[in-house]
Design an enzyme around this catalytic site. Structure first.
Site, mmCIF file in Angstrom:
data_model
loop_
_atom_site.group_PDB
_atom_site.id
_atom_site.type_symbol
_atom_site.label_atom_id
_atom_site.label_comp_id
_atom_site.label_asym_id
_atom_site.label_seq_id
_atom_site.Cartn_x
_atom_site.Cartn_y
_atom_site.Cartn_z
ATOM 1 N N PHE A 75 0.865 -1.183 0.000
ATOM 2 C CA PHE A 75 0.000 0.000 0.000
ATOM 3 C C PHE A 75 0.898 1.229 0.000
ATOM 4 C CE2 PHE A 75 -2.211 3.617 1.664
ATOM 5 C CZ PHE A 75 -3.393 3.591 0.952
ATOM 6 N N ASP A 79 9.391 2.946 1.979
ATOM 7 C CA ASP A 79 8.192 3.714 2.303
ATOM 8 C C ASP A 79 7.950 3.564 3.802
ATOM 9 O OD1 ASP A 79 5.708 4.743 2.806
ATOM 10 O OD2 ASP A 79 4.765 3.914 1.005
ATOM 11 N N LYS A 102 2.559 11.100 7.076
ATOM 12 C CA LYS A 102 1.738 10.852 8.269
ATOM 13 C C LYS A 102 2.258 11.593 9.514
ATOM 14 C CE LYS A 102 -1.020 7.081 6.727
ATOM 15 N NZ LYS A 102 -0.656 6.079 5.737
HETATM 16 C C1 LIG Z 1 -0.821 6.153 4.282
HETATM 17 C C2 LIG Z 1 0.272 5.620 3.439
HETATM 18 C C3 LIG Z 1 0.606 6.202 2.212
HETATM 19 C C4 LIG Z 1 -0.207 7.327 1.598
HETATM 20 O O1 LIG Z 1 -0.271 8.457 2.404
HETATM 21 P P1 LIG Z 1 -1.413 9.561 2.125
HETATM 22 O O2 LIG Z 1 -1.009 10.700 3.008
HETATM 23 O O3 LIG Z 1 -2.714 8.951 2.522
HETATM 24 O O4 LIG Z 1 -1.355 9.893 0.681
HETATM 25 C C5 LIG Z 1 1.685 5.698 1.518
HETATM 26 N N1 LIG Z 1 2.404 4.671 2.002
HETATM 27 C C6 LIG Z 1 2.113 4.083 3.174
HETATM 28 C C7 LIG Z 1 2.963 2.949 3.667
HETATM 29 C C8 LIG Z 1 1.027 4.519 3.933
HETATM 30 O O5 LIG Z 1 0.707 3.904 5.066
#
Ligand SMILES: *Cc1c(COP(=O)(O)O)cnc(C)c1O
Length: 406
Positions: free
Chosen positions: A147, A232, A261
């Site tokens: 994700f 990520d 985040k």
């Molecule tokens: C939440 C998330 C994203 C996307 O972040 P947004 O601020 O919602 O665009 C990307 N990668 C990971 C691992 C995430 O948990």
């Protein structure tokens, strides 16, 4: 329309959302009005322990006083300049964040998906300009179950039909390999490979922790083949797992960190790509940008976030409380829980289907004053604020036990 009998009632608020907000989420039936630390209060005054923390965007809890003070102070000075001009906050934020990550440079954006998109662009530019891949051929290897956000490019390399079906055509240039299988990943690397893009722990998938040695093997394969390792850490990073970055669990340093985040302290969307000059330096003026990225308000809160993490206290707290959470959750395995996966203050809890779905358990917990979110049917994800207390964890797990027995 507001129901005149209950001008502030949750049912009126829910009806209003249902009528006028696109149904791209299926929220639990609670209308939150206030938050403080690990707790929120709904419009009727009922309190809930927040074990979701906005998917780790609230690592420091709701309205952390230091972060609120930093933002409030900055609101009295200036909020937005655009990058057409310098501002007197961005440099300090970037320097502090780069130092926290042990890197040279930061490329500031807003949302997590933008950080991922930025990482993809940087990796491709690096492949063409530094590695010497032929134009248009750069490949990025990603993992099953990933994700990385919701843009069309990103959902194009998701293997979740709900995320991707109906939104194509998709951008080429990505190859999916099984998560946790280092040999499959190494075999997928070829001369055109620009980067490997992975979550060191997969949050959305249900807190899926790869086998020990996987991240190290990925790092080694990338180094050997002159391929960038992009981690990520948007959900796993910034203290969640008991270290600043989840990659530290295996002593691994990626070429690029993608952060988001918690970087905005739960106050503003703040994201960033962090890397060394040899990589991030490939981007030249005019090739990439964002109207809001690096704005002084975001930089002020981002700097305050980095300062909170720089002492290591919150990471140590997450590690110790994570052990506590694990020991409590272990008592549920076999009693309504089929498996748990815990890393720091982050847990995936698989619910025995005989006791209901993840959603049903989340709804019971809601009634009992605990906020969690289900994922993929049978899993509930816990990501309490790092400021939570051990006694609050005990209470929450007791509520979960109750939700699984009645
Ligand atoms: C939440 C998330 C994203 C996307 O972040 P947004 O601020 O919602 O665009 C990307 N990668 C990971 C691992 C995430 O948990």
């Amino acid at each position: 329309m507001t129901d005149p009998r209950f001008p502030d009632s949750s049912s009126a608020a829910i009806t209003g959302e249902e009528a006028h907000v696109a149904h791209n989420y299926h929220p639990l039936p609670v209308v939150v009005a206030e938050g403080d630390g690990s707790w929120v209060t709904d419009v009727e005054g009922k309190r809930y322990l927040d074990l979701l923390s906005a998917y780790s965007a609230l690592n420091f809890g709701h309205r952390h006083p230091t972060l609120v003070a930093a933002v409030t102070e900055q609101l009295g000075r200036i909020t937005l300049t655009s990058r057409a001009f310098h501002n007197d906050r961005l440099g300090a934020f970037a320097e502090a964040l780069a130092e926290l990550a042990g890197k040279d440079m930061v490329l500031p954006m807003n949302t997590g998906a933008e950080a991922v998109e930025t990482g993809i662009k940087v990796a491709r530019a690096w492949a063409y300009r530094v590695k010497g891949v032929a134009e248009g051929r750069a490949k990025i290897i990603v993992a099953s179950g990933n994700f990385h956000g919701r843009t069309t490019t990103i959902v194009g390399f998701s293997d979740d039909p709900q995320a991707r079906d109906g939104f194509g055509p998709f951008a080429p240039g990505f190859e999916i390999v099984p998560y946790g299988d280092a040999a499959a990943l190494a075999a997928a690397i070829d001369d055109d490979t620009a980067a490997v893009l992975l979550e060191p722990i997969q949050g959305e998938a249900g807190v899926v922790i790869p086998p020990e040695g996987y991240l190290r093997a990925v790092r080694d394969a990338c180094t050997a083949a002159n391929v960038l390792f992009i981690a990520d850490e948007i959900q796993s990073g910034l203290g969640r797992v008991g270290t600043t970055f989840a990659c530290e669990r295996e002593g691994v340093v990626p070429d690029l960190y993608l952060l988001g985040k918690a970087l905005g302290g739960g106050i503003l969307p703040v994201s960033a790509v962090v890397g060394d000059r040899e990589v991030l330096g490939v981007i030249h003026p005019g090739e990439h940008g964002s109207t809001f990225g690096g704005n002084p308000l975001a930089a002020a809160v981002g700097l305050a976030v980095v300062d909170l993490l720089a002492t290591g206290d919150l990471q140590r707290r997450a590690l110790a409380l994570g052990d506590h959470l694990r020991s409590r959750l272990e008592t549920l395995v076999g009693s309504g829980v089929t498996a748990i996966r815990v890393a720091g203050l982050w847990a995936g809890v698989d619910i025995d289907p005989a006791r209901g779905t993840g959603r049903e358990v989340a709804e019971k917990l809601l009634a009992q004053g605990v906020l969690v979110k289900d994922t993929h049917g049978q899993t509930i994800r816990m990501a309490p604020p790092l400021v939570i207390r051990a006694t609050e964890i005990d209470w929450a797990v007791a509520q979960l036990r109750l939700a699984l027995t009645d």
